[in-house]
Design an enzyme around this catalytic site. Structure first.
Site, PDB file in Angstrom:
ATOM      1  N   GLU A 273       1.781  -7.946  -1.539  1.00  0.00           N
ATOM      2  CA  GLU A 273       0.388  -7.765  -1.292  1.00  0.00           C
ATOM      3  C   GLU A 273      -0.494  -8.105  -2.522  1.00  0.00           C
ATOM      4  O   GLU A 273      -1.418  -7.090  -2.929  1.00  0.00           O
ATOM      5  CB  GLU A 273       0.124  -6.555  -0.731  1.00  0.00           C
ATOM      6  CG  GLU A 273       0.713  -6.404   0.880  1.00  0.00           C
ATOM      7  CD  GLU A 273       0.597  -4.916   1.405  1.00  0.00           C
ATOM      8  OE1 GLU A 273      -0.980  -4.460   1.211  1.00  0.00           O
ATOM      9  OE2 GLU A 273       1.203  -4.553   2.442  1.00  0.00           O
TER      10      GLU A 273
ATOM     11  N   ASN B 111       8.359  -1.183   2.582  1.00  0.00           N
ATOM     12  CA  ASN B 111       7.350  -1.812   1.779  1.00  0.00           C
ATOM     13  C   ASN B 111       6.358  -0.700   1.166  1.00  0.00           C
ATOM     14  O   ASN B 111       6.128   0.257   1.850  1.00  0.00           O
ATOM     15  CB  ASN B 111       6.387  -2.755   2.665  1.00  0.00           C
ATOM     16  CG  ASN B 111       5.351  -3.729   1.912  1.00  0.00           C
ATOM     17  OD1 ASN B 111       5.856  -4.356   1.015  1.00  0.00           O
ATOM     18  ND2 ASN B 111       4.185  -3.499   2.459  1.00  0.00           N
TER      19      ASN B 111
ATOM     20  N   ASP C  73      -2.957  -8.271  -5.410  1.00  0.00           N
ATOM     21  CA  ASP C  73      -4.093  -8.358  -5.996  1.00  0.00           C
ATOM     22  C   ASP C  73      -4.384  -7.545  -7.233  1.00  0.00           C
ATOM     23  O   ASP C  73      -3.865  -6.363  -7.407  1.00  0.00           O
ATOM     24  CB  ASP C  73      -5.530  -8.101  -4.884  1.00  0.00           C
ATOM     25  CG  ASP C  73      -5.226  -6.995  -4.154  1.00  0.00           C
ATOM     26  OD1 ASP C  73      -4.674  -5.941  -4.854  1.00  0.00           O
ATOM     27  OD2 ASP C  73      -5.666  -6.717  -3.307  1.00  0.00           O
TER      28      ASP C  73
ATOM     29  N   HIS D 148      -0.868  -3.855  -5.561  1.00  0.00           N
ATOM     30  CA  HIS D 148      -2.461  -3.717  -5.674  1.00  0.00           C
ATOM     31  C   HIS D 148      -2.757  -2.986  -6.961  1.00  0.00           C
ATOM     32  O   HIS D 148      -2.390  -1.865  -7.162  1.00  0.00           O
ATOM     33  CB  HIS D 148      -2.786  -2.810  -4.264  1.00  0.00           C
ATOM     34  CG  HIS D 148      -2.729  -3.367  -3.022  1.00  0.00           C
ATOM     35  ND1 HIS D 148      -3.305  -4.475  -2.637  1.00  0.00           N
ATOM     36  CD2 HIS D 148      -1.921  -3.009  -2.065  1.00  0.00           C
ATOM     37  CE1 HIS D 148      -3.065  -4.915  -1.463  1.00  0.00           C
ATOM     38  NE2 HIS D 148      -2.113  -3.951  -0.972  1.00  0.00           N
TER      39      HIS D 148
ATOM     40  N   GLU E 163       4.723   2.239   3.379  1.00  0.00           N
ATOM     41  CA  GLU E 163       4.238   3.263   2.781  1.00  0.00           C
ATOM     42  C   GLU E 163       4.479   4.728   3.270  1.00  0.00           C
ATOM     43  O   GLU E 163       3.713   5.339   3.927  1.00  0.00           O
ATOM     44  CB  GLU E 163       2.752   3.216   2.996  1.00  0.00           C
ATOM     45  CG  GLU E 163       1.956   1.843   2.408  1.00  0.00           C
ATOM     46  CD  GLU E 163       0.730   1.562   2.378  1.00  0.00           C
ATOM     47  OE1 GLU E 163      -0.023   2.347   3.024  1.00  0.00           O
ATOM     48  OE2 GLU E 163       0.057   0.509   2.107  1.00  0.00           O
TER      49      GLU E 163
END
Length: 855
Positions: A252, A188, A254, A224, A146
């Site tokens: 990751e 990432n 979701d 996300h 990030e």
């Protein structure tokens, strides 16, 4: 470039119907994983499903910088190793997460004063040590995480501020590659799934770094996402990344929505999961997908995005959702019905509300158990389930309970609770509760009175509990309560609430037993405990207590600092995004105080009491309300919660709740429940009289004051100032022995002074007045300090008065040397740390000896 699982390499061909997610993923040449935190893998149902359905896991927090290197050069791999060992036991691999990130940094990194050189050394040291520790054991490492803003610029962080650019990224990757030549190294980020400014920046920077020889193996798109808001360039963007010669993965995944999800949103979420999975499956070079957890029970979303959630393919009760079907479809499988049975499906009789029908807890039912060592709603025997594929298995701890919460509708119009049970003649009773009324029956119906014969481990015994005689209440909870401190295992099958005759006649061992109807309308008085009850003394939780924390990494054996109040260890807890440190135990209503010692840098915490058995939550009260003095990070502050003032409730859980987005650390020591409210008196440190060699000088009486820390902290700073006429000690008590030996001697100077020692009065807090011995006066004789006042009930303040000594004339010989002040720290093991400075006209260095006597 595709992921080649061992099963495929061996010629395995996955069945597309009734297959696990990992077998379906293998058929597509990718892996599928799920994130896990340390507390989650202790949940047996979570552990069973993640091992059954997924190839890999990613530690949610325990491999981040603050968890592994909390202090410079001090590495703690306990949490990360626990996740790794769990994965190995399940035949899973691990993605390491994450080495360099702007968040969850220890304060020595985030608040440090750095140059490019010093920060480079810190990054290289951290990365080298961590990657070396896990060398050869991990599938991937998220090396840098990030670093971009939404507009594609560099995110502000201690790294970008110090370097002024992104040069810290190659430093981290090169250090990682040097430490492990084989692990795949990833950069990432989130919101890089679709083409836009942020993904453009990722593409441009990685292309440049690869040209410079930076060893980047993959780009991680966190994914996300939000229901119904996915872009249409997912495939195109992943292909753009892999065109650089690197692999990619969804790391990751979701997909959150407004809670509760509507039927339309659930369908859209299913479609969105299918689309996201297909983006990877259909992109050459996308090697796998990791879901950020798999069950809504442990999702990070609700605490980070209030009002949103339901983001994962399993619900809070570990039941598959339509989102799961979307994943199955993307992997070429055929979704199964929500409930499956073995053999011929058993039709559901009318008038029944099922709790467990062979495929896990039914919708609307939750596990609210206490003191439970193991709980799984997917136990496949033995013995063979009465219906369906699975039974419910529970292993209770000390006086634990299998507590199942449903809805009022499930009990309305019903008369009996029915189940089949297996176990080694278990010692349990059944109780019903109405959480909305905060009411529970006092009648306990023992298994031997409601079951058909002796309960054994090799077969199921039928049981029926009539509850019509208990009164007209809004029942929604049924509990099977253990009556022993030992562990007990019970297995339930075909569990339901049913209509039936309003009688309670059952058989027990071939004889008839009729249950006497007892109706209770009010809860009995709270118990009156006679002894204190330990929650945590130093090293582990007390008997019967469980860690119910959320979004929090807990170390129960942290050595400090600060120094433990009792024992050799303290609790260190790091809460993330409104996380909480929470403990559940046997009900403790009737105790007067919850007592603990706390330390924290930013005490932005609250305390909440709960009665889980009745779904009652107490008020959320700021932590400092309960503590004596300011809470700091370097020492423990004594605190106590008045449980009776918190409400007339049979509490069984308490929580320390963080009010911070991001990470917040709290330390706790010596947690216990006080039965009578007479808390142990804090130890006070008393010091002896200052005595100096006769040939040097004589102290003219007790002119020093008593100071100490009432919370057992054992430290003080003492300054000895020695003018030609007298000596004054400030900050040191009047009961200290200090032997002074100058390190440099010159010609002595003798002066004669007349000194009057006044009467002194000292106010002390935190201790009762001690018993004093006489204090010698300089000219002979002695005086005895005395208490002017004794603490009143509920107070801890008293006054100590030292009477005046007669005036005397003394001859004092002083030695004068240096002009600078020298401070010499003194440490006596097991006693106190003092700093003493001696000044005689000019300044000399003194080496005192301090004797400490504890009362």
């Amino acid at each position: 470039m595709r992921f080649v699982p061992l099963a495929l390499a061996a010629g395995f061909v996955a069945s597309v119907a009734g297959a696990t997610l990992k077998s379906l993923a293998e058929s597509k040449g990718i892996y599928i994983g799920a994130a896990a935190d340390n507390g989650e893998i202790a949940d047996p149902t979570f552990a069973r499903i993640i091992g059954q359905e997924f190839h890999s896991t990613t530690p949610g927090n325990s491999m981040k910088w603050d968890a592994i290197e909390p202090s410079p050069g001090v590495f703690n791999y306990k949490g990360g190793d626990e996740i790794l060992n769990f994965a190995v036991s399940k035949g899973m691999t691990v993605r390491g997460h994450t080495l360099v990130w702007h968040s969850q940094l220890p304060s020595w990194v985030s608040e440090g004063t750095w140059t490019k050189e010093t920060l480079t050394a810190a990054i290289e040291n951290h990365v080298t040590n961590v990657v070396t520790h896990y060398k050869g054991k991990l599938l991937h490492w998220d090396v840098v995480n990030e670093i971009f803003n939404e507009d594609g610029t560099l995110r502000d962080s201690v790294f970008s501020r110090t370097f002024g650019n992104a040069d810290f990224v190659p430093i981290a990757f090169r250090a990682a590659r040097a430490a492990d030549p084989d692990v795949k190294l990833y950069i990432n980020d989130y919101n890089v799934e679709f083409i836009g400014p942020k993904s453009d920046a990722m593409y441009t920077y990685v292309k440049q770094w690869l040209a410079e020889g930076v060893p980047i193996d993959g780009i991680g798109a966190q994914a996300h996402l939000v229901v119904g808001l996915l872009g249409d360039t997912f495939h195109e963007n992943l292909a753009r990344f892999t065109s650089l010669g690197v692999e990619t993965a969804l790391t990751e995944l979701d997909i959150r929505g407004n809670t509760p999800l509507s039927a339309a949103d659930s369908q859209q979420q299913k479609d969105d999961y299918e689309y996201s999975m297909r983006a990877c499956v259909e992109t050459d070079g996308c090697v796998g997908v990791t879901i950020w957890g798999f069950t809504d029970r442990y999702s990070w979303v609700p605490t980070t995005f209030p009002g949103e959630g339901d983001a994962l393919p399993w619900d809070k009760n570990f039941q598959r959702k339509p989102a799961h079907d979307g994943i199955v479809l993307a992997l070429g499988g055929t979704p199964e019905p929500t409930s499956t049975t073995t053999g011929t499906p058993t039709p559901t009789p009318t008038g029944r509300a099922y709790v467990h029908a062979g495929s896990g807890l039914e919708p609307g039912w939750q596990n609210w158990s206490w003191n439970m060592n193991e709980f799984t709603a997917f136990y496949d025997g033995p013995p063979t389930p009465v219906v369906g594929e699975y039974s419910l298995k529970a292993v209770t701890g000390e006086y634990g309970g299998l507590n199942l919460k449903g809805t009022e509708a499930a009990f309305k119009g019903k008369a009996t609770f029915n189940f089949n049970i297996a176990g080694n003649n278990p010692d349990f009773s059944v109780r019903f509760e109405a959480s909305a009324e905060k009411y529970q029956t006092t009648e306990l119906q023992h298994l031997r009175t409601v079951c058909d014969g002796t309960i054994t481990t090799d077969k199921f015994t039928s049981c029926k509990v009539d509850f019509t005689h208990l009164g007209d209440h809004a029942w929604d909870i049924v509990a099977l309560m253990s009556h022993t401190a030992a562990n007990q295992t019970i297995i339930l099958s075909d569990v339901y609430v049913a209509e039936g005759a309003s009688q309670a006649t059952t058989t027990s061992g071939g004889s008839t037993a009729t249950t006497t109807a007892v109706t209770t309308t009010t809860r009995g008085p709270l118990p009156t405990p006679t002894a204190d009850r330990s929650v945590y003394e130093g090293g582990s939780l007390g008997l019967g207590w469980q860690n119910w924390s959320w979004d929090t990494v807990v170390d129960f054996a942290y050595p400090g600092p600060p120094a433990p109040v009792v024992g050799s260890s303290i609790i260190q807890a790091t809460a993330t995004n409104y996380g909480g440190l929470s403990f559940r135990g046997n009900a403790f209503g009737g105790y007067k105080y919850l007592v603990f010692s706390v330390a924290a840098a930013n005490p932005n915490w609250s305390v909440r009491m709960e009665d889980v058995a009745t779904a009652f939550e107490g008020s959320i009260v700021k932590l400092e309300t309960f503590c004596e003095g300011t809470i700091t990070i370097d020492k423990f502050t004594h605190c106590k919660v008045d449980l009776l003032a918190a409400g007339d409730q049979n509490w069984d859980r308490f929580s320390f709740m963080s009010h911070v987005v991001g990470d917040q650390v709290i330390y706790l020591s010596n947690i216990y429940l006080s039965a009578d409210g007479d808390l142990p008196e804090p130890q006070c440190t008393l010091f002896q009289t200052v005595t100096l060699p006769a040939e040097t000088f004589t102290v003219p009486g007790p002119v020093y004051t008593v100071t100490y820390d009432p919370e057992e902290t054992c430290s003080f700073d003492a300054t000895v100032t020695l003018p030609a006429e007298t000596i004054t000690v400030s900050g040191a008590p009047s009961y200290v022995t200090i032997t002074v030996a100058p390190d440099v001697t010159t010609t002595p100077t003798t002066t004669t002074t007349t000194t009057t020692t006044p009467r002194t009065t000292t106010t002390t807090t935190g201790c009762a007045c001690p018993t004093f011995t006489s204090v010698p006066c300089p000219g002979g004789g002695s005086v005895v300090p005395r208490c002017l006042s004794t603490p009143q009930p509920g107070s801890s303040i008293c006054q100590i008065q030292t009477p005046a000594c007669p005036s005397v004339t003394t001859t004092t010989t002083t030695t004068t040397t240096r002009t600078s002040t020298t401070t010499t720290p003194l440490t006596t093991p097991g006693q106190c740390t003092a700093t003493v400075t001696r000044t005689v006209d000019q300044t000399v260095t003194v080496t005192p000896t301090v004797t400490v006597t504890r009362r």
